[in-house]
Design a protein around this motif. Structure first.
Motif, PDB file in Angstrom:
ATOM      1  N   ARG A   1     -47.156  -5.058  11.344  1.00 27.46           N
ATOM      2  CA  ARG A   1     -48.531  -4.586  11.528  1.00 27.46           C
ATOM      3  C   ARG A   1     -48.900  -4.507  13.007  1.00 27.46           C
ATOM      4  O   ARG A   1     -49.646  -3.618  13.422  1.00 27.46           O
TER       5      ARG A   1
ATOM      6  N   ASP B   1     -50.151  -1.188  14.915  1.00 26.21           N
ATOM      7  CA  ASP B   1     -51.362  -1.165  15.741  1.00 26.21           C
ATOM      8  C   ASP B   1     -51.071  -0.735  17.170  1.00 26.21           C
ATOM      9  O   ASP B   1     -51.946  -0.213  17.862  1.00 26.21           O
TER      10      ASP B   1
ATOM     11  N   ARG C   1     -49.321   3.085   6.135  1.00 26.41           N
ATOM     12  CA  ARG C   1     -50.744   2.757   6.077  1.00 26.41           C
ATOM     13  C   ARG C   1     -50.875   1.237   6.067  1.00 26.41           C
ATOM     14  O   ARG C   1     -50.413   0.592   6.998  1.00 26.41           O
ATOM     15  N   ASP C   2     -51.433   0.642   5.020  1.00 25.72           N
ATOM     16  CA  ASP C   2     -51.514  -0.824   4.998  1.00 25.72           C
ATOM     17  C   ASP C   2     -50.668  -1.413   3.874  1.00 25.72           C
ATOM     18  O   ASP C   2     -50.784  -2.600   3.561  1.00 25.72           O
TER      19      ASP C   2
END
Length: 311
Positions: free
Chosen positions: A204, A208, A228-229
Motif C-alpha cells: 500500500r 501511495d 485499487r484497495d
C-alpha cells in the motif's frame, strides 16, 4: 507499433562452465533481467525491443547473440567494460567466478540512452523498466524522469526494480510495480517476510508512492496482488524446482504480454504465475513454452487474501 519495449541498460554476457566427459564444456548466452523478460515475451508471441548500451568486447558478443535469438536491440556501442557473469557448474552447484555490471555510463551516454528509449517507448503499447546488472551504471533519477515522460506520452509503464531505483520510478508514476518480498526486506520496507500484514502495508505504501497496481512475488509462497484497495493471493501450482532463478522475470514477461494485448490485470497475473511456475522446471532463464504455460494457467487460482491477513 511494438507490443513491449524493455529498458535494459546493461545486459550481461553469461559464461557457464559445465561438466563434460573430457575437459568440460562452455556455454555462452545473453542474460540480465531485461533479456530474460524479452525471452518470455517472445515465447508468448509478443513483438519486443530492447533499449540497451552494448559495452566493449562483451557488448559486441551480446549484440551477436541477441541477433541470433531474434531479439531486436535499439542501442549503441561504447568503449567500456561490459557486464559479465562467469560461473562454474561442473560440481553441480553454480560457483561464481566473475560477476560485474560493467562501467558506469557517462553523462553523454546517459543522454543518448534516454533519448533512444523515450523515442522507442513512445511507439510501444507498454514499456518495462528493468534494472542494470550491478549497483552503478546510471543514476536512480534516470528512472523517475523516464517513467514520468513515458506516462506523459500515454504509455503504460511496468517496473521490476528495488531500492532507490524503485523509489525514483514511483515518483514518476507507473502502471504496475513488481517487487519480491526479499527485495522488500533488503530495502527495509518490511522487517519479516513471514508477516503478511507487513508485506501488505509495504504494498500500500508503494501504491501511495505512485503505482496503480503492485505485485509482490514470494518465491515458493503465493504472490500478492494489490489493485485499487483489494489484495489477492495468486496461487500457482507447486512444481519440481530445477532452478528458481529467472522465475520473477518470467512472471513479469508473461504479465506484460497480457497487458500489452489489452487484457486485465487479473488475467495478466494468472499467466504470469503460470510462466513463473514453468520457468523453475527449466535450466534456461526466462524460457518457456506457450502451450505449457497456457495449460498451467488453468491451475492458477486468484482469491482474496484471507480476512485479517491484510489488516
Amino acid at each position: 507499433m511494438t507490443d513491449v519495449v524493455i529498458f535494459a541498460p546493461s545486459p550481461v554476457l553469461q559464461i557457464t562452465v559445465e561438466e563434460h566427459a573430457d575437459d568440460g564444456d562452455v556455454h555462452v548466452h545473453a542474460g540480465g533481467q531485461g533479456v530474460w523478460q524479452a525471452r518470455m515475451l517472445q515465447s508468448l508471441g509478443c513483438d519486443v525491443q530492447l533499449c540497451s548500451a552494448l559495452s566493449g568486447e562483451t557488448g559486441r558478443v551480446l549484440g551477436f547473440l541477441l541477433h541470433e535469438e531474434g531479439i531486436p536491440v535499439v542501442g549503441f556501442p561504447r568503449e567500456a567494460r561490459g557486464g559479465v557473469f562467469v560461473t562454474d557448474r561442473r560440481g553441480g552447484e553454480k560457483v561464481p567466478i566473475i560477476e560485474s555490471g560493467g562501467d558506469d555510463l557517462s553523462r553523454h551516454e546517459q543522454d543518448e540512452l534516454y533519448g533512444l528509449t523515450l523515442r522507442t517507448g513512445l511507439d510501444a503499447r507498454l514499456v518495462i523498466l528493468s534494472g542494470p546488472h550491478g549497483d552503478g551504471v546510471l543514476p536512480a533519477d534516470f528512472y523517475r524522469r523516464l517513467a514520468a515522460d513515458l506516462r506523459t506520452g500515454g504509455v503504460r509503464v511496468v517496473v521490476d526494480l528495488a531500492g532507490e531505483r524503485l523509489d525514483a520510478a514511483l515518483a514518476g508514476g507507473v502502471a504496475v510495480a513488481k517487487v519480491s518480498d526479499q527485495e522488500l526486506l533488503d530495502d527495509g520496507r518490511i522487517a519479516s517476510k513471514k508477516d503478511v500484514r507487513q508485506v501488505v502495508e509495504a504494498m500500500r505504501a508503494l501504491r501511495d508512492a505512485g503505482a496503480d497496481v503492485v505485485v509482490v512475488t514470494r518465491a515458493e509462497e503465493s504472490a500478492l496482488l494489490l489493485e485499487r484497495d483489494d489484495v489477492h493471493e495468486i496461487v500457482a501450482p507447486q512444481m519440481e524446482v530445477v532452478d528458481s532463478a529467472g522465475a520473477g522475470d518470467s512472471f513479469v514477461g508473461a504479465f506484460c504480454a497480457v497487458l500489452a494485448r489489452g487484457g486485465s490485470v487479473t488475467d495478466a497475473a494468472l499467466l504470469g504465475a503460470a510462466a513463473g511456475a514453468q520457468n523453475v522446471t527449466r535450466h534456461g532463464l526466462g524460457t518457456g513454452e506457450a502451450a505449457t504455460i497456457e495449460r498451467l494457467r488453468e491451475l492458477v487460482e486468484i482469491r482474496p487474501l484471507a480476512e485479517g491477513a491484510a489488516t
